[in-house]
Design an enzyme around this catalytic site. Structure first.
Site, PDB file in Angstrom:
ATOM      1  CB  THR A 129      63.166 -79.192  -5.520  1.00 55.26           C
ATOM      2  OG1 THR A 129      64.343 -79.359  -6.303  1.00 55.26           O
ATOM      3  CG2 THR A 129      61.954 -79.526  -6.362  1.00 55.26           C
ATOM      4  CG  ASN A 177      65.026 -69.989  -8.669  1.00 58.40           C
ATOM      5  OD1 ASN A 177      65.657 -69.129  -8.054  1.00 58.40           O
ATOM      6  ND2 ASN A 177      65.286 -71.283  -8.528  1.00 58.40           N
ATOM      7  CE1 TYR A 235      74.337 -66.240 -12.303  1.00 60.11           C
ATOM      8  CE2 TYR A 235      75.386 -64.301 -11.348  1.00 60.11           C
ATOM      9  CZ  TYR A 235      74.376 -65.242 -11.343  1.00 60.11           C
ATOM     10  OH  TYR A 235      73.392 -65.180 -10.369  1.00 60.11           O
ATOM     11  CE  LYS A 246      71.152 -65.028 -13.084  1.00 60.91           C
ATOM     12  NZ  LYS A 246      69.836 -65.646 -12.885  1.00 60.91           N
TER      13      LYS A 246
HETATM   14  N1  LIG Z   1      72.359 -67.121  -4.080  1.00 59.48           N
HETATM   15  C1  LIG Z   1      72.660 -65.921  -4.512  1.00 59.48           C
HETATM   16  O1  LIG Z   1      73.402 -65.163  -3.851  1.00 59.48           O
HETATM   17  C2  LIG Z   1      72.080 -65.399  -5.797  1.00 59.48           C
HETATM   18  C3  LIG Z   1      72.280 -64.055  -6.093  1.00 59.48           C
HETATM   19  C4  LIG Z   1      71.752 -63.527  -7.261  1.00 59.48           C
HETATM   20  C5  LIG Z   1      71.032 -64.355  -8.096  1.00 59.48           C
HETATM   21  N2  LIG Z   1      70.858 -65.653  -7.801  1.00 59.48           N
HETATM   22  C6  LIG Z   1      70.094 -66.463  -8.755  1.00 59.48           C
HETATM   23  O2  LIG Z   1      69.075 -67.156  -8.075  1.00 59.48           O
HETATM   24  C7  LIG Z   1      68.779 -68.361  -8.761  1.00 59.48           C
HETATM   25  C8  LIG Z   1      68.784 -69.512  -7.780  1.00 59.48           C
HETATM   26  O3  LIG Z   1      70.029 -69.540  -7.123  1.00 59.48           O
HETATM   27  P1  LIG Z   1      70.231 -70.224  -5.677  1.00 59.48           P
HETATM   28  O4  LIG Z   1      71.030 -69.303  -4.871  1.00 59.48           O
HETATM   29  O5  LIG Z   1      68.936 -70.735  -5.153  1.00 59.48           O
HETATM   30  O6  LIG Z   1      71.192 -71.411  -6.102  1.00 59.48           O
HETATM   31  P2  LIG Z   1      71.300 -72.907  -5.599  1.00 59.48           P
HETATM   32  O7  LIG Z   1      70.860 -73.061  -4.197  1.00 59.48           O
HETATM   33  O8  LIG Z   1      72.681 -73.320  -5.988  1.00 59.48           O
HETATM   34  O9  LIG Z   1      70.270 -73.595  -6.556  1.00 59.48           O
HETATM   35  C9  LIG Z   1      70.456 -73.554  -7.937  1.00 59.48           C
HETATM   36  C10 LIG Z   1      69.114 -73.757  -8.567  1.00 59.48           C
HETATM   37  O10 LIG Z   1      69.243 -73.753 -10.006  1.00 59.48           O
HETATM   38  C11 LIG Z   1      68.810 -75.003 -10.502  1.00 59.48           C
HETATM   39  N3  LIG Z   1      69.619 -75.412 -11.627  1.00 59.48           N
HETATM   40  C12 LIG Z   1      70.963 -75.527 -11.675  1.00 59.48           C
HETATM   41  N4  LIG Z   1      71.345 -75.972 -12.886  1.00 59.48           N
HETATM   42  C13 LIG Z   1      70.214 -76.124 -13.592  1.00 59.48           C
HETATM   43  C14 LIG Z   1      69.928 -76.582 -14.910  1.00 59.48           C
HETATM   44  N5  LIG Z   1      70.881 -76.978 -15.764  1.00 59.48           N
HETATM   45  N6  LIG Z   1      68.628 -76.643 -15.300  1.00 59.48           N
HETATM   46  C15 LIG Z   1      67.636 -76.303 -14.451  1.00 59.48           C
HETATM   47  N7  LIG Z   1      67.831 -75.866 -13.202  1.00 59.48           N
HETATM   48  C16 LIG Z   1      69.112 -75.782 -12.789  1.00 59.48           C
HETATM   49  C17 LIG Z   1      68.969 -75.976  -9.352  1.00 59.48           C
HETATM   50  O11 LIG Z   1      68.133 -77.087  -9.557  1.00 59.48           O
HETATM   51  P3  LIG Z   1      68.475 -78.517  -8.825  1.00 59.48           P
HETATM   52  O12 LIG Z   1      68.124 -78.314  -7.390  1.00 59.48           O
HETATM   53  O13 LIG Z   1      67.575 -79.494  -9.475  1.00 59.48           O
HETATM   54  O14 LIG Z   1      69.913 -78.795  -9.027  1.00 59.48           O
HETATM   55  C18 LIG Z   1      68.553 -75.100  -8.178  1.00 59.48           C
HETATM   56  O15 LIG Z   1      67.170 -75.018  -8.074  1.00 59.48           O
HETATM   57  C19 LIG Z   1      69.793 -68.468  -9.900  1.00 59.48           C
HETATM   58  O16 LIG Z   1      69.222 -67.990 -11.090  1.00 59.48           O
HETATM   59  C20 LIG Z   1      70.905 -67.529  -9.455  1.00 59.48           C
HETATM   60  O17 LIG Z   1      71.608 -66.998 -10.557  1.00 59.48           O
HETATM   61  C21 LIG Z   1      71.364 -66.197  -6.670  1.00 59.48           C
END
Ligand SMILES: NC(=O)c1ccc[n+]([C@@H]2O[C@H](COP(=O)([O-])OP(=O)(O)OC[C@H]3O[C@@H](n4cnc5c(N)ncnc54)[C@H](OP(=O)(O)O)[C@@H]3O)[C@@H](O)[C@H]2O)c1
Length: 242
Positions: free
Chosen positions: A11, A88, A151, A155
């Site tokens: 979401t 995700n 982290y 990963k």
């Molecule tokens: N953004 C980047 O640059 C980046 C780069 C590499 C990998 N990633 C990976 O991409 C994924 C999503 O990241 P994002 O950038 O979309 O981050 P984001 O905007 O901060 O969102 C974090 C997501 O993780 C969920 N989440 C956090 N804590 C959680 C928990 N305890 N249980 C279940 N869900 C949880 C959140 O759910 P809620 O909305 O309900 O809080 C949200 O959907 C992650 O796995 C992250 O490691 C991100």
């Protein structure tokens, strides 16, 4: 019958962009969220109205093993068969090497590795033959970072997991792939100070962060291409080429 995709953390951020991309393509969606019920309801209403697809939202916390059974029970109750699963949701811990605790290390590993593995084990029977699973890794699992040791290592484990699961999923005729995003412009990155963001941009050949929408199209490609299996696709705009 609807083609359902389960997206953990669907979401907000990358998960929400994947939900948009798949909703537009006509997939029904089951999205999990942790705490913000109102945002989840808004996302459900928006996606339903925009794309006319079925959207379910379920509260589930990747740091809590009880959420595995909760998601399984929801699928059973609603008689949902999944086309695909997108893992995700992920968490980090930015404590220094000296400050990090075993409890935090275990929490990051539980959410990023253990939870998706054992959720998949529980629901694998509810994924249709020919379906697929997509994990979310990270560039940090390939190019180590000074902070967030747990982290980065978790990963890396996700990337290894993708390849290790290929044979285990053959009997189910399910493919498994991963996406390793570089720097994606979600809240995860937007909260960083401007100077750090500029340093990052300077290391990326394309000179900018990835938009969640352009990353989401990679997830869709992995779900829909029937011959990609055991791959982790790096989407980093050419990091370190500059
Ligand atoms: N953004 C980047 O640059 C980046 C780069 C590499 C990998 N990633 C990976 O991409 C994924 C999503 O990241 P994002 O950038 O979309 O981050 P984001 O905007 O901060 O969102 C974090 C997501 O993780 C969920 N989440 C956090 N804590 C959680 C928990 N305890 N249980 C279940 N869900 C949880 C959140 O759910 P809620 O909305 O309900 O809080 C949200 O959907 C992650 O796995 C992250 O490691 C991100």
């Amino acid at each position: 019958m609807d083609n359902y995709v389960l997206i953990t953390g669907g979401t907000r951020g990358i998960g929400k962009a994947v939900a948009d991309c798949l909703g537009e393509a006509g997939y029904a969606l089951l999205l999990t969220y942790v705490s913000d019920h109102e945002r989840a309801c808004r996302a459900k209403a928006e996606l339903t109205e925009k794309y006319g697809v079925d959207v379910h939202v379920v509260q589930a916390d990747s740091t809590d093993r009880a959420s595995i059974e909760k998601i399984y029970a929801y699928l059973e109750k609603e008689s949902i068969t999944l086309d695909s699963v997108v893992f995700n949701a992920g968490i980090t811990c930015r404590d220094s090497f000296e400050e990090m605790t075993l409890a935090d290390w275990e929490k990051v590993f539980f959410a990023n590795v253990h939870f998706p593995v054992f959720l998949l084990q529980r629901i694998v029977g509810q994924i249709r033959e020919g379906g697929s699973v997509v994990f979310t890794g990270s560039l940090m699992g390939i190019q180590p970072h000074a902070v967030s040791v747990s982290y980065g290592v978790s990963k890396s484990a996700v990337h290894a997991l993708v390849r290790n699961l290929v044979k285990s999923l053959v009997p189910y005729r399910i493919r498994v792939n991963g996406v390793a995003p570089g720097f994606v412009d979600t809240e995860w990155q937007k909260n960083k100070p401007a100077e750090i963001r500029r340093n990052i941009e300077n290391k990326i050949a394309l000179g900018r962060f990835c938009e969640p929408e352009e990353l989401a199209r990679v997830y869709r490609m992995l779900i829909e291409n029937d011959y990609i299996n055991g791959e982790v696709v790096v989407v980093d705009g050419g990091y370190s080429y500059k």
